[in-house]
Design a protein around this motif. Structure first.
Motif, PDB file in Angstrom:
ATOM      1  N   PHE A  19     -23.326 -20.991  96.377  1.00 56.81           N
ATOM      2  CA  PHE A  19     -22.444 -21.762  97.253  1.00 56.81           C
ATOM      3  C   PHE A  19     -21.228 -20.934  97.668  1.00 56.81           C
ATOM      4  CE2 PHE A  19     -25.043 -25.273  96.130  1.00 56.81           C
ATOM      5  CZ  PHE A  19     -24.760 -26.325  96.999  1.00 56.81           C
ATOM      6  N   ALA A  20     -20.683 -20.145  96.749  1.00 57.54           N
ATOM      7  CA  ALA A  20     -19.532 -19.310  97.081  1.00 57.54           C
ATOM      8  C   ALA A  20     -19.879 -18.307  98.171  1.00 57.54           C
ATOM      9  CB  ALA A  20     -19.029 -18.588  95.835  1.00 57.54           C
ATOM     10  N   ALA A  21     -21.088 -17.735  98.092  1.00 58.79           N
ATOM     11  CA  ALA A  21     -21.528 -16.770  99.095  1.00 58.79           C
ATOM     12  C   ALA A  21     -21.657 -17.407 100.469  1.00 58.79           C
ATOM     13  CB  ALA A  21     -22.857 -16.148  98.676  1.00 58.79           C
ATOM     14  N   ILE A 192     -32.912 -21.157  91.730  1.00 59.57           N
ATOM     15  CA  ILE A 192     -32.339 -22.508  91.599  1.00 59.57           C
ATOM     16  C   ILE A 192     -31.087 -22.613  92.464  1.00 59.57           C
ATOM     17  CG2 ILE A 192     -31.237 -24.147  90.028  1.00 59.57           C
ATOM     18  CD1 ILE A 192     -32.985 -23.022  87.790  1.00 59.57           C
ATOM     19  N   GLY A 193     -30.223 -21.613  92.369  1.00 58.74           N
ATOM     20  CA  GLY A 193     -29.009 -21.621  93.178  1.00 58.74           C
ATOM     21  C   GLY A 193     -29.311 -21.649  94.659  1.00 58.74           C
ATOM     22  N   ALA A 194     -30.255 -20.819  95.078  1.00 58.69           N
ATOM     23  CA  ALA A 194     -30.604 -20.745  96.495  1.00 58.69           C
ATOM     24  C   ALA A 194     -31.230 -22.045  96.995  1.00 58.69           C
ATOM     25  CB  ALA A 194     -31.554 -19.575  96.734  1.00 58.69           C
ATOM     26  N   ALA A 195     -32.100 -22.656  96.185  1.00 63.78           N
ATOM     27  CA  ALA A 195     -32.748 -23.912  96.582  1.00 63.78           C
ATOM     28  C   ALA A 195     -31.726 -25.038  96.678  1.00 63.78           C
ATOM     29  CB  ALA A 195     -33.844 -24.270  95.583  1.00 63.78           C
ATOM     30  N   CYS A 196     -30.799 -25.070  95.755  1.00 60.00           N
ATOM     31  CA  CYS A 196     -29.763 -26.099  95.772  1.00 60.00           C
ATOM     32  C   CYS A 196     -28.924 -25.976  97.042  1.00 60.00           C
ATOM     33  CB  CYS A 196     -28.896 -25.960  94.527  1.00 60.00           C
ATOM     34  SG  CYS A 196     -27.882 -27.401  94.157  1.00 60.00           S
ATOM     35  N   LEU A 197     -28.524 -24.775  97.378  1.00 67.56           N
ATOM     36  CA  LEU A 197     -27.757 -24.556  98.609  1.00 67.56           C
ATOM     37  C   LEU A 197     -28.564 -24.933  99.843  1.00 67.56           C
ATOM     38  CD1 LEU A 197     -25.233 -23.402 100.052  1.00 67.56           C
ATOM     39  CD2 LEU A 197     -26.379 -21.167  99.987  1.00 67.56           C
ATOM     40  N   PHE A 198     -29.830 -24.559  99.862  1.00 69.20           N
ATOM     41  CA  PHE A 198     -30.724 -24.864 100.983  1.00 69.20           C
ATOM     42  C   PHE A 198     -30.775 -26.374 101.245  1.00 69.20           C
ATOM     43  CE2 PHE A 198     -34.932 -25.968 102.612  1.00 69.20           C
ATOM     44  CZ  PHE A 198     -35.146 -25.058 103.632  1.00 69.20           C
ATOM     45  N   LEU A 199     -30.964 -27.147 100.189  1.00 68.18           N
ATOM     46  CA  LEU A 199     -31.040 -28.598 100.326  1.00 68.18           C
ATOM     47  C   LEU A 199     -29.684 -29.188 100.711  1.00 68.18           C
ATOM     48  CD1 LEU A 199     -33.237 -29.307  97.179  1.00 68.18           C
ATOM     49  CD2 LEU A 199     -33.984 -29.463  99.561  1.00 68.18           C
ATOM     50  N   ALA A 200     -28.621 -28.627 100.136  1.00 64.98           N
ATOM     51  CA  ALA A 200     -27.278 -29.143 100.402  1.00 64.98           C
ATOM     52  C   ALA A 200     -26.875 -28.917 101.849  1.00 64.98           C
ATOM     53  CB  ALA A 200     -26.277 -28.472  99.469  1.00 64.98           C
ATOM     54  N   GLU A 201     -27.122 -27.735 102.361  1.00 64.56           N
ATOM     55  CA  GLU A 201     -26.716 -27.426 103.738  1.00 64.56           C
ATOM     56  C   GLU A 201     -27.449 -28.293 104.749  1.00 64.56           C
ATOM     57  OE1 GLU A 201     -25.255 -22.822 103.701  1.00 64.56           O
ATOM     58  OE2 GLU A 201     -27.416 -23.156 103.870  1.00 64.56           O
TER      59      GLU A 201
END
Length: 290
Positions: A19-21, A192-201
């Protein structure tokens, strides 16, 4: 845009980094002052939360949260965060746009090695997985009440830098336990981090399996790591006679292959789709120690 990660541990830190990225301000909760100090190394603003209530500073921070990730597992008395926000989520987080709940593929139970996907009815065989199903549904309800999409990320066995077969081999704790036809899925923590960001965005709701492409016997991962390290793999141990804790043995009671097709169909690409690619990257880039 601000993401608050409740229970900012191993997976939470990877989510925070992703998310920071993407330009988010990142905050997270831990249980102790020592944990809060450790988060500072990850540029995550820390808050202490033990499940008993919100501090004044945490309450104030929630007013600006746009994305919330719940990583704290449910206890015997329900999800500790859910108990505090039930019926007043919109009031506590007036800017909230999306919620991610970290769940587990354990909710599917045992399928004799067969494939499961998000449409497969849950049939958990362990108490902690039964609690996850109930909590997924409870968060979805709270989201509907507050008008906020809720995504449940069902995670398989989490590994990555600092937590992997290389570390176990290096410590001398790796074991090659053999149970006939047993397979597991796994997931690299960065995915996990990337998937979470993908869904959030995309503000997506629903259930998503966050897991690799290739379920396989657990001993195969140990053998591959030993090959890369150029060390001898530990001897085979029969599952029936292996000395294991009840918790460790219980994981072998659920045998299934978990599909990630739903997430892939949305356009998400796993950086580490199988254990071979992942192990090679950790070794070649010397990040396996964490």
């Amino acid at each position: 845009m601000t993401v608050m990660i409740f229970g900012c541990g191993y997976s939470g830190k990877a989510i925070g980094k992703a998310f920071a990225a993407a330009g988010f301000a990142v905050a997270g909760t831990v249980r102790t002052a020592e944990g809060a100090q450790a988060l500072s190394a990850y540029n995550i603003k820390s808050f202490i939360f033990d499940g008993s209530g919100f501090s004044d500073t945490l309450l104030a921070a929630l007013k600006d949260v746009t994305h919330l990730v719940q990583s704290i597992p449910p206890g015997r008395d329900q999800d500790p965060l859910l108990k505090l926000v039930a019926g007043r989520l919109a009031a506590l987080c007036p800017k909230l746009e999306w919620i991610g709940y970290l769940s587990t593929v354990g909710v599917y139970g045992d399928h004799g090695g067969g494939w499961v996907d998000e449409e497969t009815p849950g049939s958990p065989i362990l108490g902690r997985s039964i609690e996850r199903v109930d909590t997924e549904e409870a968060w979805a309800h709270e989201g509907r009440v507050a008008g906020v999409p809720v995504a449940a990320l069902r995670l398989s066995g989490i590994y990555g830098p600092g937590r992997n077969a290389f570390v176990n081999l290096d410590r001398g704790s790796a074991r090659r336990i053999i149970k006939r036809d047993q397979v597991f899925n796994r997931i690299r923590v960065e995915d996990i981090g990337a998937a979470c960001l993908f869904l959030a965005e995309r503000k997506l709701a629903g259930i998503y399996n966050v897991t690799d492409d290739e379920p396989c016997p657990p001993q195969d991962v140990v053998v591959e790591a030993a090959r890369i390290m150029a060390v001898e793999a530990p001897p085979e141990i029969d599952f029936d006679t292996a000395e294991m804790t009840p918790m460790a043995r219980s994981f072998y009671g659920a045998n299934k292959r978990v599909s990630n097709a739903r997430l892939r169909a949305l356009g998400f690409q796993f950086a580490f789709p199988n254990y071979r690619i992942s192990l090679a990257q950790m070794w070649n880039e010397d990040v396996w120690r964490g």
